[in-house]
Design a protein around this motif. Structure first.
Motif, PDB file in Angstrom:
ATOM      1  N   ASP A  27      -4.953  -5.257 -10.148  1.00  0.00           N
ATOM      2  CA  ASP A  27      -4.682  -4.015  -8.876  1.00  0.00           C
ATOM      3  C   ASP A  27      -3.928  -3.329  -9.012  1.00  0.00           C
ATOM      4  O   ASP A  27      -4.779  -1.556  -9.164  1.00  0.00           O
ATOM      5  N   VAL A  61       2.247   1.499  -3.625  1.00  0.00           N
ATOM      6  CA  VAL A  61       1.789   2.357  -4.638  1.00  0.00           C
ATOM      7  C   VAL A  61       1.554   3.739  -4.088  1.00  0.00           C
ATOM      8  O   VAL A  61       0.878   4.386  -4.464  1.00  0.00           O
ATOM      9  N   ARG A  62       0.778   4.057  -3.346  1.00  0.00           N
ATOM     10  CA  ARG A  62       0.014   5.896  -2.943  1.00  0.00           C
ATOM     11  C   ARG A  62       1.178   5.953  -2.923  1.00  0.00           C
ATOM     12  O   ARG A  62       1.323   7.008  -3.348  1.00  0.00           O
ATOM     13  N   LEU A  76      -5.869   7.180  -2.490  1.00  0.00           N
ATOM     14  CA  LEU A  76      -5.818   8.258  -3.164  1.00  0.00           C
ATOM     15  C   LEU A  76      -6.771   8.376  -3.361  1.00  0.00           C
ATOM     16  O   LEU A  76      -6.791   9.871  -4.105  1.00  0.00           O
ATOM     17  N   ARG A 124      -6.404  -2.967  -1.550  1.00  0.00           N
ATOM     18  CA  ARG A 124      -7.227  -2.569  -2.618  1.00  0.00           C
ATOM     19  C   ARG A 124      -7.390  -1.369  -1.868  1.00  0.00           C
ATOM     20  O   ARG A 124      -7.855  -0.311  -2.356  1.00  0.00           O
ATOM     21  N   GLY A 158      -7.858 -13.773   1.852  1.00  0.00           N
ATOM     22  CA  GLY A 158      -6.129 -12.928   2.030  1.00  0.00           C
ATOM     23  C   GLY A 158      -6.846 -11.360   1.815  1.00  0.00           C
ATOM     24  O   GLY A 158      -7.691 -10.793   2.107  1.00  0.00           O
ATOM     25  N   SER A 159      -5.876 -11.109   2.128  1.00  0.00           N
ATOM     26  CA  SER A 159      -5.300  -9.653   2.812  1.00  0.00           C
ATOM     27  C   SER A 159      -5.477  -8.868   1.701  1.00  0.00           C
ATOM     28  O   SER A 159      -5.814  -7.379   1.750  1.00  0.00           O
ATOM     29  N   ALA A 160      -5.750  -8.880   0.185  1.00  0.00           N
ATOM     30  CA  ALA A 160      -4.780  -8.122  -0.856  1.00  0.00           C
ATOM     31  C   ALA A 160      -6.343  -7.347  -0.916  1.00  0.00           C
ATOM     32  O   ALA A 160      -6.134  -5.902  -1.198  1.00  0.00           O
ATOM     33  N   PRO A 161      -7.378  -7.879  -1.190  1.00  0.00           N
ATOM     34  CA  PRO A 161      -9.155  -6.920  -0.964  1.00  0.00           C
ATOM     35  C   PRO A 161      -8.917  -5.859   0.005  1.00  0.00           C
ATOM     36  O   PRO A 161      -9.875  -4.572  -0.765  1.00  0.00           O
ATOM     37  N   LEU A 187      -5.637   1.846  -0.471  1.00  0.00           N
ATOM     38  CA  LEU A 187      -5.747   1.943  -0.908  1.00  0.00           C
ATOM     39  C   LEU A 187      -6.843   3.196  -2.217  1.00  0.00           C
ATOM     40  O   LEU A 187      -6.443   4.686  -2.138  1.00  0.00           O
ATOM     41  N   ARG A 198      -3.386 -16.179  -4.027  1.00  0.00           N
ATOM     42  CA  ARG A 198      -4.260 -16.599  -3.090  1.00  0.00           C
ATOM     43  C   ARG A 198      -4.648 -15.542  -2.868  1.00  0.00           C
ATOM     44  O   ARG A 198      -5.713 -15.125  -2.308  1.00  0.00           O
ATOM     45  N   GLY A 199      -4.733 -14.362  -2.960  1.00  0.00           N
ATOM     46  CA  GLY A 199      -5.270 -13.073  -2.690  1.00  0.00           C
ATOM     47  C   GLY A 199      -4.107 -12.117  -1.501  1.00  0.00           C
ATOM     48  O   GLY A 199      -5.483 -11.724  -0.796  1.00  0.00           O
ATOM     49  N   GLU A 200      -3.244 -13.107  -1.080  1.00  0.00           N
ATOM     50  CA  GLU A 200      -2.329 -12.311  -0.595  1.00  0.00           C
ATOM     51  C   GLU A 200      -1.537 -10.977  -0.751  1.00  0.00           C
ATOM     52  O   GLU A 200      -1.129 -10.463   0.246  1.00  0.00           O
ATOM     53  N   MET A 201      -1.649 -10.829  -1.763  1.00  0.00           N
ATOM     54  CA  MET A 201      -0.502  -9.803  -2.582  1.00  0.00           C
ATOM     55  C   MET A 201      -1.613  -8.658  -3.349  1.00  0.00           C
ATOM     56  O   MET A 201      -2.400  -9.650  -4.009  1.00  0.00           O
ATOM     57  N   LEU A 202      -1.825  -8.004  -3.201  1.00  0.00           N
ATOM     58  CA  LEU A 202      -1.847  -6.616  -4.679  1.00  0.00           C
ATOM     59  C   LEU A 202      -1.567  -7.139  -5.582  1.00  0.00           C
ATOM     60  O   LEU A 202      -0.227  -8.191  -6.422  1.00  0.00           O
ATOM     61  N   GLU A 223      -4.741  -0.900 -12.718  1.00  0.00           N
ATOM     62  CA  GLU A 223      -5.914  -0.225 -12.763  1.00  0.00           C
ATOM     63  C   GLU A 223      -5.696   0.731 -11.557  1.00  0.00           C
ATOM     64  O   GLU A 223      -6.169   1.967 -11.419  1.00  0.00           O
ATOM     65  N   ILE A 224      -5.187   1.162 -10.416  1.00  0.00           N
ATOM     66  CA  ILE A 224      -4.936   2.007  -9.555  1.00  0.00           C
ATOM     67  C   ILE A 224      -4.043   2.993 -10.454  1.00  0.00           C
ATOM     68  O   ILE A 224      -4.036   4.439  -9.991  1.00  0.00           O
ATOM     69  N   LEU A 225      -2.890   2.705 -10.832  1.00  0.00           N
ATOM     70  CA  LEU A 225      -2.123   3.779 -11.366  1.00  0.00           C
ATOM     71  C   LEU A 225      -2.320   4.229 -13.205  1.00  0.00           C
ATOM     72  O   LEU A 225      -1.765   4.992 -13.109  1.00  0.00           O
ATOM     73  N   ASN A 253      -4.884  16.959  -4.326  1.00  0.00           N
ATOM     74  CA  ASN A 253      -4.288  17.385  -5.027  1.00  0.00           C
ATOM     75  C   ASN A 253      -5.155  18.502  -5.852  1.00  0.00           C
ATOM     76  O   ASN A 253      -3.568  19.765  -6.472  1.00  0.00           O
ATOM     77  N   ASP A 290       1.171   7.126  -6.574  1.00  0.00           N
ATOM     78  CA  ASP A 290       0.655   7.767  -7.363  1.00  0.00           C
ATOM     79  C   ASP A 290       0.998   9.358  -6.867  1.00  0.00           C
ATOM     80  O   ASP A 290       0.461  10.322  -8.208  1.00  0.00           O
ATOM     81  N   ARG A 291       1.206   9.471  -6.469  1.00  0.00           N
ATOM     82  CA  ARG A 291       1.897  10.797  -5.804  1.00  0.00           C
ATOM     83  C   ARG A 291       2.887  11.226  -6.876  1.00  0.00           C
ATOM     84  O   ARG A 291       3.348  12.487  -7.438  1.00  0.00           O
ATOM     85  N   GLU A 303      -6.427  11.812  -1.353  1.00  0.00           N
ATOM     86  CA  GLU A 303      -5.157  12.438  -1.925  1.00  0.00           C
ATOM     87  C   GLU A 303      -5.499  13.478  -3.491  1.00  0.00           C
ATOM     88  O   GLU A 303      -5.027  14.599  -3.662  1.00  0.00           O
ATOM     89  N   ARG A 304      -5.728  12.326  -4.464  1.00  0.00           N
ATOM     90  CA  ARG A 304      -6.301  13.278  -5.628  1.00  0.00           C
ATOM     91  C   ARG A 304      -7.026  14.211  -5.617  1.00  0.00           C
ATOM     92  O   ARG A 304      -7.069  15.530  -6.268  1.00  0.00           O
ATOM     93  N   VAL A 306       0.645  -0.991   0.462  1.00  0.00           N
ATOM     94  CA  VAL A 306       0.203   0.219   0.322  1.00  0.00           C
ATOM     95  C   VAL A 306       0.973   1.046  -0.114  1.00  0.00           C
ATOM     96  O   VAL A 306       1.013   2.352  -0.596  1.00  0.00           O
TER      97      VAL A 306
END
Lengths: 215, 93
Positions: free
Chosen positions: A140, A93-94, B26, B19, B13-16, B22, A132-136, A143-145, B33, A97-98, B29-30, A90
């Protein structure tokens, strides 16, 4: 030995500060000072050095300090293209983005109404954990950046091994997964079309046996 | 329920969560900005207009934007010193 700050302050000429790499004959390094206050660096000083370098080299890679502080804004100031290196966390990626926002507004090119071409390089990626959904996941992050992907470097022990002995992973073990990922990324940057895959470690039988014993 | 799911292999999982964190960060922050400049412009123009008629402490003019899901609220808070003449106060309100 002279460094970037000496050149910016006019204490040394550029050729006095450039160091030829021992391994690659067409690579030269210009060290940033590790001891002196980087506040001595000025925007116009950097401008002069980069303009000077442009007359001598095809590619100038300007390594930026991590994060979004002044060092990073100085490093990107005169860039034509930018590679944003991020990992699937997080905080990373944050910050990316900046930085992307700054590339679009705070660079000389942006101020002239031109674009700094941006590329995203994701490092320390673990495809299995992402599945496994343990990592972005890559999707993801993209899509964010919303920035074109240059490459995916897998998480690997080879990176620290190379770093420990002061060598880039691409030279230390060119067949390792991260090395192949970096080489692919560079070829894409040079304009080649290469399928986007996450290189995996090639494990030989001996390798597996040894590793099992070691564990 | 979550614990049960974890027990039977359907590990959440912890990914969601990453997400979502974030996206919230964002979005905030966006928004900011693009924001400081606009709010600063508004603040200085409002200060300019009001200052023509009332002596103001520039620090006592606060312009805030509260972003809501459907509408946002622009909040302008101006503290007027008590010494101001009554007629001016009437005109100002």
């Amino acid at each position: 030995m002279f460094d970037l700050i000496n050149v910016v302050q006019g204490v040394a000429k550029l050729p006095q500060a450039l160091i030829r790499d021992k391994r690659l004959e067409n690579l030269w390094l210009l060290p940033a000072s590790q001891t002196r206050d980087k506040d001595a660096l000025t925007e116009e000083g950097i401008n002069r050095v980069i303009a000077d370098l442009r007359t001598k080299f095809d590619w100038i890679l300007c390594d930026s300090p991590a994060g979004i502080e002044r060092g990073a804004t100085l490093a990107m100031r005169y860039a034509d293209e930018a590679i944003i290196v991020t990992n699937p966390e997080v905080s990373s990626v944050r910050d990316s983005d900046r930085i992307i926002g700054m590339l679009d507004s705070k660079t000389v090119r942006a101020e002239r109404g031109e674009r700094v071409e941006k590329h995203l390089l994701v490092t320390r990626y673990d495809a299995a954990r992402a599945a496994r959904g343990e990592m972005l996941s890559i999707d993801d992050i993209l899509e964010i950046l919303a920035t074109p992907l240059l490459g995916i470097v897998p998480e690997s022990q080879d990176v620290l091994k190379a770093s420990n002995v002061g060598s880039p992973v691409t030279l230390n073990n060119a067949n390792s997964a991260p090395a192949r990922a970096y080489i692919d990324a560079v070829r894409r940057l040079m304009g080649e079309t290469i399928a986007m895959t996450v290189p995996v470690e090639r494990k030989g039988l001996m390798d597996r046996l040894l590793r099992r014993r070691a564990a | 329920m979550m614990n049960l799911m974890r027990l039977f292999g359907g590990r959440a999982g912890s990914a969601p969560v990453a997400r979502e964190r974030l996206q919230i960060l964002l979005a905030h922050e966006r928004g900011r900005n693009g924001g400081p400049d606009l709010l600063e412009v508004l603040r200085s123009e409002i200060l300019g207009v009001v200052s023509k008629h009332i002596d103001l402490d520039p620090d006592k003019v606060v312009v805030k934007m509260d972003r809501g899901k459907f509408v946002s609220m622009l909040e302008v808070d101006i503290e007027v010193p008590n010494g101001v003449q009554r007629s001016m106060m009437v005109a100002a309100t």
